[in-house]
Enzyme design. Structure first.
Site, mmCIF file in Angstrom:
data_model
loop_
_atom_site.group_PDB
_atom_site.id
_atom_site.type_symbol
_atom_site.label_atom_id
_atom_site.label_comp_id
_atom_site.label_asym_id
_atom_site.label_seq_id
_atom_site.Cartn_x
_atom_site.Cartn_y
_atom_site.Cartn_z
ATOM 1 N N LYS A 198 0.584 -0.004 -12.195
ATOM 2 C CA LYS A 198 0.387 -1.066 -11.192
ATOM 3 C C LYS A 198 -0.449 -0.450 -10.061
ATOM 4 C CE LYS A 198 0.999 -3.248 -7.557
ATOM 5 N NZ LYS A 198 -0.233 -3.526 -6.822
ATOM 6 N N GLU A 273 5.646 10.259 -3.432
ATOM 7 C CA GLU A 273 4.703 10.965 -2.554
ATOM 8 C C GLU A 273 4.409 10.032 -1.410
ATOM 9 O OE1 GLU A 273 3.749 13.881 -2.472
ATOM 10 O OE2 GLU A 273 4.449 14.495 -4.441
ATOM 11 N N CYS A 307 -3.260 10.841 2.815
ATOM 12 C CA CYS A 307 -1.910 11.303 3.181
ATOM 13 C C CYS A 307 -2.021 12.665 3.830
ATOM 14 C CB CYS A 307 -0.992 11.454 1.980
ATOM 15 S SG CYS A 307 -1.263 10.335 0.660
ATOM 16 N N GLU A 408 2.597 7.855 11.127
ATOM 17 C CA GLU A 408 1.377 7.899 10.311
ATOM 18 C C GLU A 408 0.534 6.652 10.602
ATOM 19 O OE1 GLU A 408 1.673 7.477 5.952
ATOM 20 O OE2 GLU A 408 0.298 9.184 5.874
HETATM 21 C C1 UN1 Z 1 -4.118 11.996 -0.384
HETATM 22 O O1 UN1 Z 1 -4.214 12.570 0.690
HETATM 23 O O2 UN1 Z 1 -3.704 10.844 -0.424
HETATM 24 O O3 UN1 Z 1 -5.959 17.151 -0.938
HETATM 25 C C2 UN1 Z 1 -4.554 12.657 -1.639
HETATM 26 C C3 UN1 Z 1 -6.725 16.200 -0.817
HETATM 27 C C4 UN1 Z 1 -7.121 15.431 -2.056
HETATM 28 C C5 UN1 Z 1 -6.029 14.497 -2.458
HETATM 29 C C6 UN1 Z 1 -5.528 13.712 -1.296
HETATM 30 N N1 UN1 Z 1 -7.424 16.340 -3.117
HETATM 31 O O4 UN1 Z 1 -7.141 15.883 0.269
#
Ligand code: UN1
Length: 517
Positions: A198, A273, A307, A408
């Site tokens: 999804k 995550e 993230c 965030e």
């Molecule tokens: C994310 O931040 O949602 O380490 C993933 C990084 C990428 C993956 C980020 N390789 O910034």
């Protein structure tokens, strides 16, 4: 005309990808269930909007629980045979997917930039991350190691093997629309599971193209199923289905927490995550120009929508003044623009909703007594930018307990915080509910090792920004960022398999562990 063709013949998007930008403008992209491309049963759709221009890219199936359940049944039936395919053979299909991804990298990046907004250099990186992941897990087909060990009893053999889990529900975000699904799908399949995928509603075309590549790579019908639509409707159906044994989710901590609660009640395996409030700490002895370059990339790359984005820059007082002056100057020169233009450095936010969220936070910052706006703070509307969801790179100076320094935001907003000492810097860095990534800039090796020991993060960088994780190392965080699992590398195998301990007694008699001495 082309759209009619797509509808009538079910012609796949990849076949018409010559003019990729046109391809995703076509209506009639489908769910993929049991090897068939199909519309939602209700026929309802949702719009996919280009955030750089506001234009409609296409309409996608707005599926309901009944569509999802059909996918779950397909995945469940396919599991019976897929789990028995030898892992090296499963891996060969993943290797084929790797080859197609590699060939189609540029076209996929073009599509991704149009539906998600980030600049081409970054969407190419996103596809590359999926390519790397495919190659890594293609190799894993001939490893997937367990251990053999000794037994306390004579003539008895002991070992561990990894067993597959069953149907996995994968719920993915829009910020890495190819990389993050690949982190989940490739290891899930390699381990012998089947999948209901999804994807985020902001990036349905990228998800569709990825699944199409899996189809081309020879993944059998039912092993991967794709259902587009609302996250709450389909997520709930996935969680509630007794057949789905595992949920893997990347998204906000609020949603993750409710998924974890629901899965806990149902004894469902769940890997999460979630958010981050990542900090870069710059000490007095650091290479200032390097630190600024890192902060700009970490904070404003992907328009701050990672993230792992740098959302706090903690600076020791000795270099504070000089550093922020240069930083603000450099950030003010970043070029906003459509990600398809070669000279754009910062693309739009993914959607109007995301733009509203960023504006809300900036307003909160402006109302805080302790905060001072150093740069930006407004929607960018000059010329063609006004058609899209652009926001100026924004820098606030403030205190570690402000909402802007705690929550965030997922946008181009950086909070700068001054500290007196290294120890205070670490304390500020660790002083949030999140713990994804963090970075320290220093030339002092003792400080480096202390930081590695004491940073409460799943990912730690030294003299490098908070973004840039590689696919063979574990990805994930502590505290409210995760629930103890890690994606990528070997660690993700612990999500998509269960350990089985195997004892083979070849003594021909009853032996009793712990009893026979
Ligand atoms: C994310 O931040 O949602 O380490 C993933 C990084 C990428 C993956 C980020 N390789 O910034």
């Amino acid at each position: 005309m082309a759209s009619t063709t797509l509808h009538r013949t079910n012609k796949k998007i990849a076949d018409i990808m010559d003019g990729v930008s046109r391809a995703v403008r076509l209506p009639g992209a489908y769910n993929y269930i049991n090897g068939q491309w199909k519309a939602s049963r209700s026929g309802k759709t949702f719009d996919n909007i280009n955030p750089a221009t506001g234009e409609l890219l296409g309409r996608w199936p707005s599926s309901a629980a009944e569509d999802l359940n059909e996918a779950v049944v397909a995945a469940s039936e396919a599991y019976a045979s897929w789990r028995l395919v030898p892992a090296p053979k499963r891996a060969e299909r993943i290797l084929r997917a790797y080859q197609v991804l590699l060939e189609r990298k540029e076209a996929l990046a073009q599509v991704m930039t149009q539906e998600m907004g980030k600049v081409l250099k970054e969407t190419r990186g996103d596809v590359q991350e999926a390519i790397d992941t495919a190659l890594y897990f293609a190799g894993e087909g001939r490893r997937l190691f367990g251990v053999t060990t000794t037994s306390e009893l004579a003539d008895k053999f002991a070992m561990t093997v990894r067993s597959s889990i069953g149907v996995c529900g994968l719920i993915t975000p829009w910020n890495f629309p190819m990389a993050i699904p690949s982190w989940k799908i490739f290891p899930a399949l390699l381990c012998g599971n089947t999948v209901v995928f999804k994807p985020a509603s902001c990036t349905p075309a990228t998800a569709t193209l990825l699944v199409e590549i899996l189809e081309e790579a020879g993944i059998p019908a039912g092993v991967v199923n794709l259902v587009h639509g609302s996250g709450s409707v389909l997520g709930q159906a996935l969680i509630e289905s007794p057949v789905v044994r595992l949920i893997s989710f990347t998204g906000s901590s609020e949603v993750g927490s409710s998924i974890a609660a629901a899965c806990g009640q149902l004894f469902k395996k769940v890997s999460l995550e979630m958010g981050g409030k990542n900090a870069q700490l710059v000490l007095d002895d650091a290479d200032v120009d390097l630190a600024i370059e890192g902060a700009l990339w970490g904070a404003f790359g992907t328009t701050g929508q990672r993230c792992t984005a740098t959302s706090r820059l903690i600076i020791q007082e000795g270099i504070y003044g000089a550093l922020i002056e240069k930083l603000v100057q450099a950030a003010s020169k970043l070029k906003l623009g459509n990600g398809l233009d070669a000279d754009s450095q910062v693309g739009p936010l993914v959607s109007e909703d995301q733009l509203e969220t960023v504006k809300r936070y900036v307003d909160i910052g402006l109302r805080e007594d302790k905060a001072r706006l150093l740069l930006g703070g407004r929607r960018a509307t000059e010329g063609v930018l006004g058609q899209g969801f652009y926001f100026e790179p924004t820098i606030f100076e403030g205190a570690p307990d402000m909402r802007l320094a705690q929550e965030e935001i997922f946008g181009p907003v950086l909070m700068v915080i001054k500290v007196k000492t290294f120890e205070q810097g670490l304390q500020v860095m660790n002083g949030t509910r999140y713990g994804l990534s963090g970075s320290v800039y220093t030339r002092d090796v003792n400080r480096v090792m202390q930081a590695v020991r004491d940073m409460q993060t799943g990912i730690t960088y030294i003299n490098a920004p908070t973004i840039g994780a590689e696919v063979h190392l574990p990805f994930g965080g502590v505290k409210h960022t995760g629930n103890g699992h890690r994606e990528a590398g070997q660690a993700v195998l612990d999500i998509f398999t269960e350990w089985k301990a195997v004892y083979v007694d070849y003594s021909g008699r009853l032996q009793k562990a712990q009893i026979d001495q």
